[in-house]
Write a protein that holds these residues in place. Structure first.
Motif, PDB file in Angstrom:
ATOM      1  N   SER A 173       0.714   3.969  -2.766  1.00 30.43           N
ATOM      2  CA  SER A 173       0.387   5.321  -2.344  1.00 30.43           C
ATOM      3  C   SER A 173       1.404   6.321  -2.888  1.00 30.43           C
ATOM      4  O   SER A 173       1.035   7.395  -3.369  1.00 30.43           O
ATOM      5  N   ILE A 221      -6.709   5.635  -2.490  1.00 30.08           N
ATOM      6  CA  ILE A 221      -5.612   6.553  -2.191  1.00 30.08           C
ATOM      7  C   ILE A 221      -6.118   7.967  -2.456  1.00 30.08           C
ATOM      8  O   ILE A 221      -6.577   8.276  -3.557  1.00 30.08           O
ATOM      9  N   PHE A 234       0.827  -1.197   0.000  1.00 36.73           N
ATOM     10  CA  PHE A 234       0.000   0.000   0.000  1.00 36.73           C
ATOM     11  C   PHE A 234       0.869   1.259   0.000  1.00 36.73           C
ATOM     12  O   PHE A 234       0.567   2.224  -0.708  1.00 36.73           O
ATOM     13  N   SER A 247      -6.040   5.401  -8.811  1.00 38.58           N
ATOM     14  CA  SER A 247      -5.803   5.918  -7.465  1.00 38.58           C
ATOM     15  C   SER A 247      -7.071   5.822  -6.617  1.00 38.58           C
ATOM     16  O   SER A 247      -7.028   5.393  -5.463  1.00 38.58           O
TER      17      SER A 247
END
Length: 117
Positions: free
Chosen positions: A32, A71, A28, A66
């Motif tokens: 990110s 995110i 992640f 995204s």
């Protein structure tokens, strides 16, 4: 029980679970960072009323990816100071930003499309 450089605890069923959680966190964090930079180096937008993306297809795809990865878009946290647009010769886009919070430091973000041989 031992600890690795990524602070995961190994040993028994709990250790296996901790390793998986740590690996997911690392994945992640990498996603990110990738999507955060891709969002900052992006001129596409997503309509707040109906969620329709507007802009170039590649930039829209990055914003959609995204959003699907949950995110947050970091663009509201930065003032864009300078943009060097993507070009096929340079194969990258660069954006120079300053945090909204009043800090006087600048950060340069680069989104690159390097071709590997």
């Amino acid at each position: 029980e031992s600890t690795g450089s990524n602070d995961s605890v190994v040993g028994g069923k709990g250790g296996k679970m901790m390793r998986k959680v740590t690996e997911k966190c690392m994945e992640f964090n990498a996603l990110s960072a990738l999507f955060g930079t891709a969002s900052i180096c992006n001129n596409a937008t997503v309509s707040q009323t109906d969620g329709v993306p507007m802009g170039q297809p590649t930039e829209m795809a990055l914003l959609i990816g995204s959003a699907k990865a949950n995110i947050d878009d970091p663009r509201p946290m930065y003032h864009r100071l300078q943009e060097i647009p993507f070009s096929s010769d340079r194969k990258r886009m660069e954006v120079k930003c300053r945090p909204v919070g009043g800090a006087h430091t600048c950060t340069a973000f680069t989104l690159s499309a390097r071709r590997h041989s």
